[in-house]
Enzyme design. Structure first.
Site, PDB file in Angstrom:
ATOM      1  N   ASP A  52       0.844  -1.178   0.000  1.00 54.08           N
ATOM      2  CA  ASP A  52       0.000   0.000   0.000  1.00 54.08           C
ATOM      3  C   ASP A  52       0.892   1.244   0.000  1.00 54.08           C
ATOM      4  OD1 ASP A  52      -2.735   1.095   0.385  1.00 54.08           O
ATOM      5  OD2 ASP A  52      -1.856   1.883   2.227  1.00 54.08           O
ATOM      6  N   GLU A  62       1.550   0.238  -4.941  1.00 53.25           N
ATOM      7  CA  GLU A  62       1.120   1.514  -5.495  1.00 53.25           C
ATOM      8  C   GLU A  62       2.338   2.424  -5.599  1.00 53.25           C
ATOM      9  OE1 GLU A  62      -3.319   2.402  -3.977  1.00 53.25           O
ATOM     10  OE2 GLU A  62      -1.862   2.300  -2.361  1.00 53.25           O
TER      11      GLU A  62
END
Ligand code: CA
Length: 650
Positions: A329, A358
């Protein structure tokens, strides 16, 4: 006393411990406790009978050891004994769970000593990762543990639990497969579970009340989430049940990737990091704590013991639970060296374990962008992937503008972006380089995680409902199919949100649009997978299934190098705008077919496309996809409005 600076300089003077025995190391005869807390003046170990309440057994003073560690050993069998540390730094003494705790009591407030071998389900020692030759062979299905089973239509009895993934033969009201059987039939190679380490926001003492959270609020990084177990009060139960889930998925040919959230903690003051070594694990600015996570803080992966903590954690999950991949994340909160250290450590276990995330942050990070694990720095991180927001937005429109459209739903001028996405974000000579926003960032296609929708933002189907409200449902289904055909034939690694194959919707009566674009704490009624929608979307389901089968049948769609793509994937100049077409020749990546041709027509009328010489067999058209030829073609072929076509020449 030394003055504390806000940057890393102060902490650079702290000793670094590189041993692998932090935490509670259990044997039947004794348990050894070791904690790294170099700024502490005193550390006490508290042993408890239970994970909560006033059940103190004993408090033991720990001795200062080498390199900032504190140590003590307790003889006897301490399996299932709960524990915390009372850590004195300056004038403050704070009680914290062990950062290296492998099990915890209810709500994760105390660690638990655990005999890990005793938590292995029967046969776990024989559990093996399903075969995966190359990263580009992966097809990832993103799912929240609770969403799988929280709607009654799932027919799953372990509602909201890890064990929900172990149930076979479950069916919806129409007798169609749900849960594990559905996922297996669909043909995906991996599931990616939303955060499943112990997180803070669901109260594990009130599981009879409606609660939901995605889980991006970490509390205990090395402990499974209690609410996903059948008994959050006994620390060994969640450990065993998560292993059972992974074992069953593996036995059914499905790998398991885990979403990990090392970039921030739920809060600062309550976090075990802060209570153990104040301020060490967080980045600060002159004004306070830096917040690149958008959640109030960001961790400092560049500091030796934070980097070690992340590496140790993923290695633990990979070894102890047989986790097959890690999705980071807000990966760009982390520094490049940390991501490379993670990759190197996992390569020692199994190089097919995936690492991706990400390639962005949710705010400004307190390290220079040149050091961040950003999408545009991917060339410095071999074996690490990043989500392609390029393909996501090119296909269906910008996620930050619900009305914006993309290639499949009516925006013109999107051809170069689609080409860029098809080529897996690697440089390609036929893609316009000077166009704004089109800049290759992947050194190899395995670095491009391609997707249209994930848990964030609107589902694909809801996006189309808003951006294309004037179009009929039939037209929007065509758009969905065209999008999925691009996704599942593009170079790189395809990824989609669970239920996208059944036109998943997240309805909300609290939103102006009627759809929930940030359902992180919305009720089950919004988030759950509605298995009874499968019958009416069966056509879309079969299409996704067929696309996955077609992808698996053609290694040319799964090339592993940029050079192979540059040499063998050739775009064709189409006869009209809003069309992208290409061929793949020369049997790259051990492809068996002579030639593949893919055509994507986003126009609202059919188009005739001239074919290269010879006879072609059609495997994908507007309505059908799979590994059985639908028709043959030569000369020219008519491609229906808003549809994809795949042709193969043997
Ligand atoms: Ca929890």
């Amino acid at each position: 006393m030394k003055k504390r600076f806000t940057d890393s300089a102060y902490f650079d003077d702290l000793p670094v411990y590189d041993g692998n025995d932090l935490g509670a190391v259990y044997t039947r005869e004794r348990t050894a406790f070791k904690l790294w807390a170099p700024t502490a003046s005193k550390v006490m170990l508290n042993l408890y009978e239970n994970g909560d309440g006033g059940s103190l057994i004993e408090t033991i003073a720990m001795a200062a050891g080498e390199k900032g560690t504190w140590f003590c050993e307790k003889s006897g069998d301490l399996d299932k004994v709960y524990y915390t540390y009372s850590i004195t730094v300056g004038k403050q003494t704070r009680e914290a769970a062990d950062l290296y705790a492998r099990a915890a009591g209810v709500n994760g407030d105390r660690g638990m000593v655990i005999d890990l071998a005793a938590t292995d389900p029967e046969g776990f020692e024989k559990d093996v990762r399903p075969a995966l030759e190359n990263t580009t062979d992966a097809v990832i299905y993103e799912i929240h543990v609770r969403d799988l089973s929280s709607d009654t239509s799932s027919g799953i009895s372990n509602v909201g639990k890890f064990l929900g993934f172990t149930e076979k033969g479950t069916k919806n009201s129409d007798g169609l497969a749900t849960g594990l059987d559905h996922i297996k039939d669909l043909g995906v190679t991996h599931i990616q579970i939303l955060p499943s380490f112990d997180y803070a926001t669901v109260d594990e003492t009130r599981l009879d009340e409606p609660q939901f959270n995605w889980g991006y609020d970490p509390k205990n990084y090395n402990v499974p989430e209690g609410s996903y177990s059948t008994d959050p009060y006994h620390g060994e139960v969640r450990v065993k049940e998560m292993k059972q889930m992974i074992q069953t998925l593996h036995a059914n040919g499905i790998r398991v990737n885990m979403d990990v959230v090392f970039n921030h903690t739920y809060d600062i003051e309550g976090s075990w990091f802060q209570k153990t070594v104040p301020d060490y694990y967080y980045r600060k600015t002159v004004d306070g704590y830096s917040d690149a996570s958008g959640c109030g803080n960001e961790t400092a992966s560049e500091r030796a013991m934070m980097r070690k903590y992340i590496v140790d954690s993923v290695v633990y999950w990979a070894k102890e639970y047989h986790i097959d991949g890690f999705r980071f994340d807000l990966m760009a909160v982390h520094d490049i060296d940390t991501m490379n250290a993670i990759r190197a450590a996992l390569n020692e276990i199994d190089p097919t374990i995936m690492v991706y995330g990400e390639g962005w942050t949710a705010g400004e990070a307190a390290i220079p962008s040149s050091k961040q694990a950003l999408k545009h720095n991917m060339a410095k991180m071999e074996g690490v992937g990043a989500f392609s927001d390029d393909i996501r937005d090119a296909i269906k429109g910008n996620v930050f503008d619900a009305l914006d459209k993309g290639f499949v739903n009516g925006k013109t001028g999107m051809e170069e972006r689609i080409k860029f996405s098809i080529a897996g974000a690697v440089p390609h000579p036929q893609i316009a380089k000077n166009e704004k926003d089109i800049k290759s960032w992947a050194a190899s296609p395995s670095q491009s995680i391609n997707y249209i929708s994930c848990h964030d933002n609107l589902t694909f189907w809801d996006k189309l409902a808003i951006s294309n409200a004037d179009d009929s449902e039939e037209t929007r289904i065509k758009m969905n199919k065209l999008g999925s055909a691009i996704l599942l034939t593009s170079q790189g690694v395809p990824f989609f949100q669970a239920g996208e194959e059944m036109l998943r919707s997240k309805p909300s009566d609290k939103s102006d649009t009627g759809y929930d674009e940030n359902s992180y704490r919305s009720p089950d009624s919004t988030n759950s997978i509605k298995w009874d929608d499968k019958a009416k979307a069966i056509d879309t389901y079969e299409y996704y299934k067929g696309l996955i089968a077609f992808r698996k049948a053609h290694k040319a769609l799964r090339m592993t190098t940029a050079t192979d793509i540059q040499n063998n994937l050739k775009f064709i100049t189409p006869p009209a705008p809003n069309i992208v077409a290409y061929t793949i020749s020369n049997k790259p990546n051990n492809e068996t077919a002579e030639k593949l041709m893919l055509i994507f027509n986003a126009n609202r009328t059919a188009v005739n496309i001239p074919l290269p010489p010879g006879t072609w067999q059609i495997y994908i058209n507007a309505t059908t996809a799979g590994t059985t030829p639908i028709a043959t073609a030569s000369g020219t072929v008519s491609v229906e409005a808003i549809s994809a076509m795949a042709l193969v020449q043997q």
